[in-house]
Design a protein around this motif. Structure first.
Motif, PDB file in Angstrom:
ATOM      1  N   PRO A 102       0.796  -1.232   0.000  1.00 26.85           N
ATOM      2  CA  PRO A 102       0.000   0.000   0.000  1.00 26.85           C
ATOM      3  C   PRO A 102       0.831   1.286   0.000  1.00 26.85           C
ATOM      4  O   PRO A 102       0.485   2.232  -0.728  1.00 26.85           O
ATOM      5  N   ARG A 105       2.228   1.815  -3.415  1.00 29.98           N
ATOM      6  CA  ARG A 105       1.167   2.224  -4.352  1.00 29.98           C
ATOM      7  C   ARG A 105       0.801   3.698  -4.150  1.00 29.98           C
ATOM      8  O   ARG A 105       0.562   4.428  -5.094  1.00 29.98           O
ATOM      9  N   ASN A 106       0.775   4.137  -2.878  1.00 31.92           N
ATOM     10  CA  ASN A 106       0.446   5.544  -2.604  1.00 31.92           C
ATOM     11  C   ASN A 106       1.467   6.482  -3.232  1.00 31.92           C
ATOM     12  O   ASN A 106       1.114   7.521  -3.785  1.00 31.92           O
ATOM     13  N   ASP A 127      -4.972  -0.141 -13.114  1.00 29.49           N
ATOM     14  CA  ASP A 127      -5.972   0.427 -12.188  1.00 29.49           C
ATOM     15  C   ASP A 127      -6.150   1.920 -12.440  1.00 29.49           C
ATOM     16  O   ASP A 127      -6.590   2.649 -11.572  1.00 29.49           O
ATOM     17  N   LYS A 183      -6.217  -9.524  -6.680  1.00 27.56           N
ATOM     18  CA  LYS A 183      -5.472  -8.906  -5.578  1.00 27.56           C
ATOM     19  C   LYS A 183      -6.399  -7.947  -4.838  1.00 27.56           C
ATOM     20  O   LYS A 183      -7.306  -7.345  -5.446  1.00 27.56           O
ATOM     21  N   THR A 184      -6.179  -7.827  -3.525  1.00 23.71           N
ATOM     22  CA  THR A 184      -7.113  -7.040  -2.716  1.00 23.71           C
ATOM     23  C   THR A 184      -6.950  -5.542  -2.984  1.00 23.71           C
ATOM     24  O   THR A 184      -7.922  -4.799  -2.956  1.00 23.71           O
ATOM     25  N   ILE A 185      -5.711  -5.116  -3.267  1.00 23.93           N
ATOM     26  CA  ILE A 185      -5.499  -3.694  -3.550  1.00 23.93           C
ATOM     27  C   ILE A 185      -5.413  -3.498  -5.059  1.00 23.93           C
ATOM     28  O   ILE A 185      -4.641  -4.169  -5.741  1.00 23.93           O
ATOM     29  N   ALA A 186      -6.227  -2.552  -5.567  1.00 23.91           N
ATOM     30  CA  ALA A 186      -6.214  -2.176  -6.984  1.00 23.91           C
ATOM     31  C   ALA A 186      -6.222  -3.365  -7.954  1.00 23.91           C
ATOM     32  O   ALA A 186      -5.318  -3.512  -8.771  1.00 23.91           O
TER      33      ALA A 186
END
Ligand code: DC
Length: 221
Positions: A102, A105-106, A127, A183-186
């Motif tokens: 995370p 990604r940020n 994404d 995947k849970t993020i994006a």
């Protein structure tokens, strides 16, 4: 103006984005390159796994910058240009693992948002239209049949003189699709309002033509 192109690995989105950007006189911003540059930086700093004890510390100290020189996208991490290392085997191998973090990604999202505020761009990724830039003027989702993607990759590797099996390539693509979609993020998904183009039976120029027609029809309103 922002045009996003998302799609699965091997659908040809980077190639199409490059040609489309050139035709429009826009920058081609490749979002995967940012993830790859940070991975190259981590590898240079001895980090080879997301569970490495130095991972978070290295990521937090990461300053990423994008610059276009003669229309070529350069990606700097802490002022070092990693552009030539983006396709290294180790970088390609570790980027999918690193890019789910995370904080990482940020950092990439912030850089993408800042850059796109001041430029006309065609940006490709997984994404972008769904998560990073949902308000982009025009969003595309470039799909392609897995057999065709495997055939294209097979041809590319054969031309490079590598000994590969079509079945093995197809299997790897399916594993990657499964990972990207779940995947849970994006996760990879079709962005709301995106124009879907299936490139399975289209050449690069045919895909670009379809996109230009869509862009022209949108511009009339
Ligand atoms: O498109 P590519 O193969 O250069 O992308 C490299 C990696 O970066 C890929 O494994 C997934 C990640 N990526 C991402 O998570 N989100 C994006 N918008 C683009 C790439």
């Amino acid at each position: 103006m922002i045009i996003t192109i998302d799609g699965p690995a091997g659908s040809g989105k980077s190639t199409v984005a490059e040609v489309l950007a050139k035709k429009l006189g826009f920058y081609h911003f490749n979002s995967g390159s940012l993830y790859r540059a940070i991975s190259a930086y981590l590898i240079d700093n001895g980090v080879f796994s997301i569970s490495n004890e130095n991972f978070s510390e290295k990521i937090e100290k990461c300053d990423i910058k994008v610059e276009f020189i003669n229309n070529f996208q350069h990606v700097y991490v802490n002022n070092i240009d990693y552009s030539k290392k983006l396709r290294d085997i180790k970088v390609s191998e570790l980027t999918p693992q690193f890019s789910v973090h995370p904080t990482l990604r940020n950092i990439v999202d912030k850089c993408q948002k800042e850059f796109t505020m001041n430029h006309n761009i065609v940006i490709d990724g997984r994404d972008i239209g769904s998560f990073v830039l949902p308000n982009a003027e025009i969003k595309f989702y470039l799909d392609c049949d897995v057999n065709e993607r495997a055939r294209r990759r097979y041809k590319e590797l054969k031309n490079r003189g590598e000994s590969v099996s079509l079945e093995e390539i197809k299997r790897k693509i399916e594993v990657r699709d499964e990972f990207d979609r779940n995947k849970t993020i994006a996760p990879l998904k079709i962005p709301k309002g995106a124009v879907i183009i299936d490139s399975s039976r289209l050449s690069i120029d045919e895909v670009v033509d379809k996109m230009l027609k869509t862009i022209n029809s949108f511009s009339k309103f």
